[in-house]
Write a protein that holds these residues in place. Structure first.
Motif, PDB file in Angstrom:
ATOM      1  N   CYS A  94     -15.459   0.929   4.662  1.00  0.00           N
ATOM      2  CA  CYS A  94     -15.710   1.655   3.411  1.00  0.00           C
ATOM      3  C   CYS A  94     -16.385   2.997   3.675  1.00  0.00           C
ATOM      4  N   ILE A  95     -17.277   3.030   4.625  1.00  0.00           N
ATOM      5  CA  ILE A  95     -17.921   4.295   4.999  1.00  0.00           C
ATOM      6  C   ILE A  95     -16.892   5.222   5.640  1.00  0.00           C
ATOM      7  N   ALA A  96     -16.104   4.688   6.550  1.00  0.00           N
ATOM      8  CA  ALA A  96     -15.125   5.498   7.279  1.00  0.00           C
ATOM      9  C   ALA A  96     -14.086   6.136   6.366  1.00  0.00           C
ATOM     10  N   ILE A  97     -13.684   5.413   5.332  1.00  0.00           N
ATOM     11  CA  ILE A  97     -12.653   5.954   4.430  1.00  0.00           C
ATOM     12  C   ILE A  97     -13.272   6.680   3.238  1.00  0.00           C
ATOM     13  N   GLU A  98     -14.587   6.843   3.285  1.00  0.00           N
ATOM     14  CA  GLU A  98     -15.328   7.533   2.229  1.00  0.00           C
ATOM     15  C   GLU A  98     -15.135   6.865   0.870  1.00  0.00           C
ATOM     16  N   ALA A  99     -15.297   5.547   0.883  1.00  0.00           N
ATOM     17  CA  ALA A  99     -15.186   4.750  -0.346  1.00  0.00           C
ATOM     18  C   ALA A  99     -16.285   3.695  -0.367  1.00  0.00           C
ATOM     19  N   THR A 153     -17.645  -9.970  -0.346  1.00  0.00           N
ATOM     20  CA  THR A 153     -17.619 -10.965   0.732  1.00  0.00           C
ATOM     21  C   THR A 153     -16.174 -11.178   1.174  1.00  0.00           C
ATOM     22  N   ASN A 154     -16.013 -11.734   2.354  1.00  0.00           N
ATOM     23  CA  ASN A 154     -14.662 -11.993   2.853  1.00  0.00           C
ATOM     24  C   ASN A 154     -13.873 -12.908   1.905  1.00  0.00           C
ATOM     25  N   PRO A 155     -14.454 -14.006   1.405  1.00  0.00           N
ATOM     26  CA  PRO A 155     -13.705 -14.825   0.438  1.00  0.00           C
ATOM     27  C   PRO A 155     -13.313 -14.045  -0.823  1.00  0.00           C
ATOM     28  N   ASN A 156     -14.199 -13.166  -1.295  1.00  0.00           N
ATOM     29  CA  ASN A 156     -13.862 -12.345  -2.465  1.00  0.00           C
ATOM     30  C   ASN A 156     -12.739 -11.378  -2.139  1.00  0.00           C
ATOM     31  N   ARG A 157     -12.756 -10.802  -0.937  1.00  0.00           N
ATOM     32  CA  ARG A 157     -11.683  -9.884  -0.549  1.00  0.00           C
ATOM     33  C   ARG A 157     -10.356 -10.622  -0.452  1.00  0.00           C
ATOM     34  N   MET A 193      -7.504  -4.933  -3.579  1.00  0.00           N
ATOM     35  CA  MET A 193      -8.100  -4.281  -2.418  1.00  0.00           C
ATOM     36  C   MET A 193      -7.042  -3.488  -1.664  1.00  0.00           C
ATOM     37  N   TYR A 194      -5.895  -4.091  -1.443  1.00  0.00           N
ATOM     38  CA  TYR A 194      -4.805  -3.442  -0.718  1.00  0.00           C
ATOM     39  C   TYR A 194      -4.368  -2.162  -1.429  1.00  0.00           C
ATOM     40  N   SER A 195      -4.237  -2.235  -2.731  1.00  0.00           N
ATOM     41  CA  SER A 195      -3.832  -1.074  -3.519  1.00  0.00           C
ATOM     42  C   SER A 195      -4.842   0.070  -3.381  1.00  0.00           C
ATOM     43  N   LEU A 196      -6.124  -0.248  -3.466  1.00  0.00           N
ATOM     44  CA  LEU A 196      -7.165   0.772  -3.342  1.00  0.00           C
ATOM     45  C   LEU A 196      -7.199   1.369  -1.943  1.00  0.00           C
ATOM     46  N   LEU A 197      -7.027   0.536  -0.930  1.00  0.00           N
ATOM     47  CA  LEU A 197      -7.012   1.035   0.444  1.00  0.00           C
ATOM     48  C   LEU A 197      -5.801   1.925   0.693  1.00  0.00           C
ATOM     49  N   CYS A 198      -4.670   1.561   0.129  1.00  0.00           N
ATOM     50  CA  CYS A 198      -3.457   2.380   0.295  1.00  0.00           C
ATOM     51  C   CYS A 198      -3.655   3.773  -0.285  1.00  0.00           C
ATOM     52  N   LYS A 199      -4.316   3.850  -1.422  1.00  0.00           N
ATOM     53  CA  LYS A 199      -4.564   5.152  -2.045  1.00  0.00           C
ATOM     54  C   LYS A 199      -5.406   6.053  -1.141  1.00  0.00           C
TER      55      LYS A 199
END
Length: 67
Positions: A14-19, A30-34, A41-47
């Motif tokens: 999250c720090i690396a992608i400035e998010a 948490t990992n279970p929440n992700r 999550m995938y959609s937000l990361l793709c953006k």
């Protein structure tokens, strides 16, 4: 492929992608929440990741120790 399979790696990602707001989001805190909210999550990361080349991301993620 980005492998941030634990909470520490997720925080660094999250720090690396400035998010940093994603690391504070309960859906991804948490990992279970992700896993439960993977689609969102995938959609937000793709953006974020489309904004730079693969080579750029490889350098950035490597500097943060993210596989």
């Amino acid at each position: 492929m980005i492998a941030a399979g634990n909470d520490e790696l997720w925080e660094r990602l999250c720090i690396a992608i400035e998010a940093i707001e994603l690391s504070k989001d309960e859906r991804f805190s948490t990992n279970p929440n992700r896993q439960k909210n993977h689609g969102e999550m995938y959609s937000l990361l793709c953006k974020k990741t489309v904004m730079k080349t693969t080579e750029n991301w490889q350098q950035i993620l490597n500097s943060y120790g993210i596989p």
